[in-house]
Enzyme design. Structure first.
Site, mmCIF file in Angstrom:
data_model
loop_
_atom_site.group_PDB
_atom_site.id
_atom_site.type_symbol
_atom_site.label_atom_id
_atom_site.label_comp_id
_atom_site.label_asym_id
_atom_site.label_seq_id
_atom_site.Cartn_x
_atom_site.Cartn_y
_atom_site.Cartn_z
ATOM 1 N N ASN A 9 -3.920 4.011 4.362
ATOM 2 C CA ASN A 9 -2.622 4.186 5.024
ATOM 3 C C ASN A 9 -1.721 4.908 4.028
ATOM 4 O O ASN A 9 -1.235 4.294 3.082
ATOM 5 C CB ASN A 9 -2.057 2.811 5.401
ATOM 6 C CG ASN A 9 -0.650 2.899 5.967
ATOM 7 O OD1 ASN A 9 -0.141 3.997 6.238
ATOM 8 N ND2 ASN A 9 -0.008 1.756 6.145
ATOM 9 N N LYS A 11 1.156 5.977 4.459
ATOM 10 C CA LYS A 11 2.585 5.704 4.698
ATOM 11 C C LYS A 11 3.355 7.030 4.674
ATOM 12 O O LYS A 11 2.797 8.059 5.053
ATOM 13 C CB LYS A 11 3.099 4.663 3.698
ATOM 14 C CG LYS A 11 2.218 3.405 3.704
ATOM 15 C CD LYS A 11 2.792 2.226 2.985
ATOM 16 C CE LYS A 11 1.808 1.050 3.095
ATOM 17 N NZ LYS A 11 2.304 -0.170 2.446
ATOM 18 N N HIS A 98 2.166 -2.704 11.839
ATOM 19 C CA HIS A 98 2.296 -2.836 10.384
ATOM 20 C C HIS A 98 3.602 -3.568 10.063
ATOM 21 O O HIS A 98 4.610 -3.384 10.741
ATOM 22 C CB HIS A 98 2.294 -1.449 9.729
ATOM 23 C CG HIS A 98 2.105 -1.536 8.245
ATOM 24 N ND1 HIS A 98 3.134 -1.874 7.391
ATOM 25 C CD2 HIS A 98 1.006 -1.367 7.476
ATOM 26 C CE1 HIS A 98 2.662 -1.899 6.146
ATOM 27 N NE2 HIS A 98 1.379 -1.602 6.173
ATOM 28 N N GLU A 100 5.765 -3.109 7.917
ATOM 29 C CA GLU A 100 6.923 -2.233 7.664
ATOM 30 C C GLU A 100 7.556 -1.800 8.980
ATOM 31 O O GLU A 100 8.774 -1.643 9.073
ATOM 32 C CB GLU A 100 6.485 -1.035 6.806
ATOM 33 C CG GLU A 100 6.208 -1.463 5.367
ATOM 34 C CD GLU A 100 5.167 -0.633 4.630
ATOM 35 O OE1 GLU A 100 4.839 0.471 5.069
ATOM 36 O OE2 GLU A 100 4.675 -1.126 3.587
ATOM 37 N N GLU A 170 -2.727 -8.496 6.810
ATOM 38 C CA GLU A 170 -1.952 -8.013 5.675
ATOM 39 C C GLU A 170 -0.828 -8.996 5.382
ATOM 40 O O GLU A 170 0.229 -8.949 6.025
ATOM 41 C CB GLU A 170 -1.345 -6.634 5.988
ATOM 42 C CG GLU A 170 -2.366 -5.556 6.247
ATOM 43 C CD GLU A 170 -1.829 -4.172 5.864
ATOM 44 O OE1 GLU A 170 -2.518 -3.484 5.106
ATOM 45 O OE2 GLU A 170 -0.729 -3.803 6.307
ATOM 46 N N GLY A 176 2.176 -3.791 -1.512
ATOM 47 C CA GLY A 176 2.928 -2.991 -2.471
ATOM 48 C C GLY A 176 3.492 -3.786 -3.634
ATOM 49 O O GLY A 176 4.317 -3.294 -4.391
ATOM 50 N N SER A 216 -2.251 -4.749 -1.722
ATOM 51 C CA SER A 216 -2.600 -4.560 -3.133
ATOM 52 C C SER A 216 -4.116 -4.588 -3.376
ATOM 53 O O SER A 216 -4.576 -5.053 -4.419
ATOM 54 C CB SER A 216 -1.893 -5.590 -4.027
ATOM 55 O OG SER A 216 -0.487 -5.419 -3.931
ATOM 56 N N GLY A 238 -1.226 2.006 -1.464
ATOM 57 C CA GLY A 238 -1.056 2.766 -2.704
ATOM 58 C C GLY A 238 -2.338 3.392 -3.232
ATOM 59 O O GLY A 238 -2.354 4.578 -3.615
HETATM 60 P P1 13P Z 1 -0.705 -1.584 -0.651
HETATM 61 O O1 13P Z 1 -2.187 -1.369 -0.729
HETATM 62 O O2 13P Z 1 0.097 -0.488 -1.294
HETATM 63 O O3 13P Z 1 -0.297 -2.953 -1.069
HETATM 64 O O4 13P Z 1 -0.326 -1.469 0.914
HETATM 65 C C1 13P Z 1 -1.077 -2.172 1.837
HETATM 66 C C2 13P Z 1 -0.693 -1.711 3.180
HETATM 67 O O5 13P Z 1 0.417 -1.927 3.630
HETATM 68 C C3 13P Z 1 -1.696 -0.969 3.962
HETATM 69 O O6 13P Z 1 -1.295 -0.828 5.278
#
Ligand code: 13P
Length: 254
Positions: A9, A11, A98, A100, A170, A176, A216, A238
């Protein structure tokens, strides 16, 4: 039997050229590998989708996905993108729910149920995300939260439609933050989800559903996470922005 999948992802990262370079590197690195995840999905911003789908053509292992889609078929929704439009450029997946989107854009389980229907009606496979916040976990509410997210977000689907979904657990506190759920914590929730699915749709559907872990996840912790019986891969934020890190996670299956 369920497939194992590693999905990236991106983002809201990478300009057009940066995205194409990263994807070309990833394609090169995964093309000859007989080992690793059975399917690799890259969920990019809308601007990259068409080009990535063209690059991935003929590669049976790599698919493209969007990170959101509107619930309406089409119409006067300035700035939005429809499931049909996403599908028309060659993407086959869409991330829905998600945290977010839930947190910053007010997406509720009810809205996500509509988005899921529209995505499925247009031939997209949702990667449907669920997970609790730190506050909810500390209050011992994590199982209830996950159950409600499933009930209100996807349980209106019949078994045939539900079988098109990929789920992603998640935990919001792990996204993150560099704090990964331990493999025991993740496995506990994944097993709970599968048990819930068995109660709702039967054991066969539960066994066939791919459930990804996200939060993460990196090349170092992926092997232990993916070795858990109910963790079928990862949704990577990330670490999906670096070709080496991402492909090392792809190879974390053996
Ligand atoms: P990270 O791997 O950066 O923690 O993000 C996870 C995520 O939100 C994947 O959708």
């Amino acid at each position: 039997m369920r497939k194992n999948i590693v999905a990236g992802n991106w983002k809201m990262n990478l300009d057009y050229n940066e995205g194409l370079s990263l994807f070309s590197e990833v394609l090169n690195m995964v093309k000859d590998e007989a080992t690793g995840a059975q399917e690799v999905v890259v969920c990019s911003p809308f601007i990259h989708l068409h080009s990535l789908a063209q690059l991935a053509k003929g590669n049976g292992r790599v698919s493209i996905g969007a990170q959101n889609a509107h619930q309406a078929e089409s119409g006067a929704y300035t700035g939005e993108v429809s499931a049909k439009q996403i599908k028309s450029v060659g993407a086959t997946y869409v991330i829905l729910g998600h945290s977010e989107r839930r947190q910053y854009f007010g997406e509720t389980n009810q809205l996500l149920a509509q988005k899921t229907d529209t995505a499925l009606a247009n031939g997209l496979k949702p990667i449907f995300c669920i997970g609790e916040t730190l506050q909810e976990r500390e209050a011992g509410q994590h199982f209830n939260i996950i159950k409600t997210q499933l009930e209100e977000g996807v349980y209106h689907l019949d078994a045939d439609k539900f079988a098109q979904l990929v789920l992603a657990y998640e935990p919001v506190w792990a996204i993150g933050t560099g704090v990964t759920a331990t493999s025991e914590q993740a496995q506990e929730i994944h097993a709970f989800i599968r048990q819930e699915l068995a109660a709702k749709y039967g054991q066969q559907v539960a066994d066939d559903t791919t459930i990804l872990y996200g939060g993460s996840c990196n090349a170092k912790n992926a092997p232990e996470l993916f070795a858990q019986p109910d963790i079928d891969g990862g949704l990577i934020g990330g670490a999906s922005l670096k070709s080496r890190d991402f492909t090392d996670i792809v190879k974390a299956f053996n």
